[in-house]
Design a protein around this motif. Structure first.
Motif, short mmCIF file in Angstrom:
data_model
loop_
_atom_site.label_atom_id
_atom_site.label_comp_id
_atom_site.label_asym_id
_atom_site.label_seq_id
_atom_site.Cartn_x
_atom_site.Cartn_y
_atom_site.Cartn_z
N LYS A 116 24.39 24.71 -8.93
CA LYS A 116 23.48 25.55 -8.14
C LYS A 116 22.63 24.71 -7.21
O LYS A 116 22.45 25.04 -6.03
N LEU A 117 22.11 23.59 -7.71
CA LEU A 117 21.29 22.72 -6.87
C LEU A 117 22.13 21.98 -5.83
O LEU A 117 21.71 21.82 -4.68
N ALA A 118 23.33 21.55 -6.23
CA ALA A 118 24.20 20.82 -5.29
C ALA A 118 24.60 21.69 -4.11
O ALA A 118 24.80 21.18 -3.00
N GLN A 119 24.70 23.00 -4.34
CA GLN A 119 25.11 23.93 -3.28
C GLN A 119 23.93 24.58 -2.57
O GLN A 119 24.12 25.46 -1.74
N HIS A 120 22.72 24.18 -2.90
CA HIS A 120 21.54 24.80 -2.30
C HIS A 120 21.54 24.57 -0.79
O HIS A 120 21.87 23.49 -0.30
N ALA A 121 21.14 25.59 -0.07
CA ALA A 121 21.21 25.55 1.39
C ALA A 121 20.36 24.44 1.99
O ALA A 121 20.69 23.89 3.06
N ASP A 122 19.26 24.08 1.33
CA ASP A 122 18.36 23.06 1.88
C ASP A 122 18.88 21.64 1.66
O ASP A 122 18.36 20.69 2.25
N GLY A 123 19.89 21.48 0.81
CA GLY A 123 20.45 20.16 0.56
C GLY A 123 19.63 19.36 -0.44
O GLY A 123 18.52 18.94 -0.15
N MET A 124 20.21 19.18 -1.62
CA MET A 124 19.53 18.45 -2.70
C MET A 124 19.91 16.97 -2.65
O MET A 124 21.07 16.62 -2.43
N MET A 125 18.91 16.10 -2.85
CA MET A 125 19.15 14.67 -2.94
C MET A 125 18.35 14.10 -4.12
O MET A 125 17.26 14.58 -4.42
N ILE A 126 18.91 13.08 -4.77
CA ILE A 126 18.22 12.39 -5.85
C ILE A 126 18.18 10.90 -5.51
O ILE A 126 19.21 10.30 -5.19
N ARG A 127 16.98 10.33 -5.55
CA ARG A 127 16.80 8.90 -5.29
C ARG A 127 16.28 8.21 -6.55
O ARG A 127 15.52 8.80 -7.31
N SER A 128 16.69 6.98 -6.75
CA SER A 128 16.18 6.18 -7.85
C SER A 128 15.38 5.01 -7.29
O SER A 128 15.63 4.54 -6.17
N PHE A 129 14.41 4.54 -8.07
CA PHE A 129 13.48 3.50 -7.65
C PHE A 129 13.33 2.50 -8.80
O PHE A 129 13.17 2.90 -9.95
N ARG A 130 13.32 1.20 -8.48
CA ARG A 130 13.15 0.20 -9.54
C ARG A 130 12.42 -1.05 -9.08
O ARG A 130 11.91 -1.79 -9.92
N LEU A 131 12.35 -1.33 -7.78
CA LEU A 131 11.68 -2.53 -7.27
C LEU A 131 10.19 -2.25 -7.01
O LEU A 131 9.80 -1.09 -6.82
N PRO A 132 9.35 -3.29 -6.97
CA PRO A 132 7.91 -3.08 -6.79
C PRO A 132 7.55 -2.26 -5.55
O PRO A 132 6.76 -1.31 -5.65
N ASP A 133 8.08 -2.61 -4.39
CA ASP A 133 7.76 -1.85 -3.18
C ASP A 133 8.28 -0.42 -3.27
O ASP A 133 7.66 0.51 -2.74
N GLU A 134 9.41 -0.23 -3.95
CA GLU A 134 9.95 1.12 -4.12
C GLU A 134 9.04 1.97 -4.98
O GLU A 134 8.93 3.18 -4.77
N MET A 135 8.37 1.34 -5.96
CA MET A 135 7.48 2.11 -6.83
C MET A 135 6.29 2.66 -6.05
O MET A 135 5.84 3.78 -6.29
N ALA A 136 5.78 1.88 -5.11
CA ALA A 136 4.68 2.36 -4.28
C ALA A 136 5.12 3.57 -3.44
O ALA A 136 4.39 4.55 -3.29
N GLU A 137 6.34 3.49 -2.91
CA GLU A 137 6.88 4.61 -2.14
C GLU A 137 7.09 5.83 -3.02
O GLU A 137 6.76 6.96 -2.64
#
Length: 307
Positions: A116-137
């Protein structure tokens, strides 16, 4: 085992009905938190010595089988709550094997939500974060979601704000002891998950989703995506769902340890009286709840409200 103590904090013995605290009795307790690694190993926690002004200890997530091992002379104990500390193991297990271990209903429900989420009209995305600068973002993107979650509005337990927490996130990431995931729809963040590592376990620290998207179950789908990465990565041995229970934890966990939160107090008249009063109140609340479920009493209660 007794070791030189750290610092005590003021902990209240609460007289509660549900989440509402009517009043409380303060006690100065040293908190001893049992890690998941210790709980799984059945390791007796190291209990520090008490300073003269301290009333005792609050030991959290103590395996129930170890209660007798920590109670010493001059102390008495009281169990504040019992629960299963759920966890998922990543060792010698693949994501597809974990998925196959879910109940049929849980597995089909998860696939339906993912589709259901994959087909959502708005477009679903999942991002992962692990580096220090990524954590701030991640923090900057997730905080607007945290503000509207029930975790923050009702319990004050949303993703913390402020530069101190961001600095902590960055420091943990620099030691490879943090992971985070964010779900967006149409570029807008709607769910987050942030975890820190303790020993070999990654901990379920902060999670939340925008209630406007609850019908899409974004938190469940995000967590499954996080698990897929963690099974592939094999950096951690376990995922720690921490204290307490819940349907989501039971569904996603592979194992659990029967635990208690234990009050271990100096054996004084004042301490026994305080604990006895709280226990008597809790028993009275339990009796009232059971009575309220009976049809006759429910009818009387409705009549009383109308009067």
């Amino acid at each position: 085992m007794v070791e030189p103590g750290g610092g005590a904090r003021l902990v209240s013995l609460r007289f509660q009905i549900g989440a509402r605290t009517l009043f409380s009795i303060p006690r100065r307790l040293e908190r001893v938190a049992v890690s998941l690694d210790e709980a799984v190993a059945g390791k007796v926690p190291k209990v520090p010595r008490l300073a003269g002004s301290q009333d005792g200890f609050l030991i959290t997530s103590l395996p129930e089988m170890l209660v007798g091992e920590v109670v010493g002379r001059g102390f008495f104990y009281a169990v504040r709550q019992r629960y299963t500390r759920y966890y998922a193991t990543f060792e010698d297990l693949r994501y597809d094997q974990w998925l196959a271990g879910l109940s049929g209903n849980a597995r089909s429900g998860l696939r339906r939500k993912q589709k259901k989420l994959a087909q959502h009209a708005d477009g679903m995305m999942i991002r992962s974060f692990r580096l220090p600068d990524e954590m701030a973002e991640f923090h900057a993107l997730a905080r607007p979601v945290a503000i509207v979650t029930y975790q923050e509005r009702l319990m004050g337990m949303g993703l913390p704000n402020g530069p101190e927490f961001v600095a902590e996130m960055r420091a943990l990431a620099a030691e490879d002891r943090a992971r985070a995931w964010l779900m967006t729809l149409g570029g807008r963040a709607i769910a987050y998950l942030w975890c820190s590592a303790e020993g070999y376990a990654l901990r379920y620290d902060y999670v939340g989703h925008d209630p406007a998207y609850s019908e899409l179950s974004p938190g469940t789908v995000l967590h499954a995506a996080a698990f897929e990465e963690l099974f592939a990565e094999q950096r951690f041995k376990r995922f720690d769902f921490t204290e307490g229970e819940g349907q989501h934890k039971r569904q996603f966990a592979t194992d659990g340890v029967a635990c208690v939160d234990l009050l271990l107090l100096r054996d004084t008249v004042a301490n026994r009286a305080a604990v006895g009063a709280v226990e008597a109140f809790d028993r009275a609340v339990d009796v009232a709840k059971r009575l309220a479920e009976r049809p006759a009493f429910a009818t009387l209660a409705r009549r009383g409200r109308r009067a």
